[in-house]
Design a protein around this motif. Sequence first.
Motif: not given
Length: 230
Positions: A11-17, A30-35, A41-49, A72-78
Amino acid sequence: MENEKFEQIVQAQKDLNLLINEKKFGILCKIKKTDEMTPEFIDWLSPKYFDSLQHIYNKHHIQNPQIVGAVIRMSFLANEETKLKVKDLIQFELDKSLKAASKLVQLAEIRKFSLEDGKKCLEDMFSLITLSVMRNVDEPFVHEFKKDFVNRSLAAADKMKGLKASRDMEQFIIYENLLDKLEKNNILEGKSEKFEAHVKNKNSKNTVAIVIAVLLALFAILRLANTLSR
């Protein structure tokens, strides 16, 4: 508790939300990759992505493929497991590109193919979804695809290298466009030496065509001047 924290990251990133919770996206998003995006987190997010990608693909892959490409450009979320599911989802697009490359090889063997047929092959080969996969998904299946794709593309170029810009104008345009797209998208996968040979061939043919055109123009001018002097 951990899920609540992960939800807050989304929810902290508008486009990710927008992507995860509303299953919407745009080419300017745009989605920024953060620390905070840890492996957990990625394991939790992957099915949703993947759910969002699948929804957007089914809705937009025909009329608005650029939106699918943006997701697909945001595939770092998987994670790795999800990327294999992405492969299955977009396999049709990759197969379509390979079939178009093979079709271009067949057309090149005929030599006198139409400009429209050649352009259709290039359009299907370098589709927005396929290009996004090649640029943004760093997985073994993508490297294998790129290798096959480049081999077929250069096979078509080999068939067209004997074309002349002045005599085979429409077909030579396709030859030029093929080489330009391969160079622009940086997908040569160790075939740069063979590609450069084609670039030199293309440039030399263009130079010859220009010289011939200049000579013909000068000849026409001389004939006109000679006629007017009588």
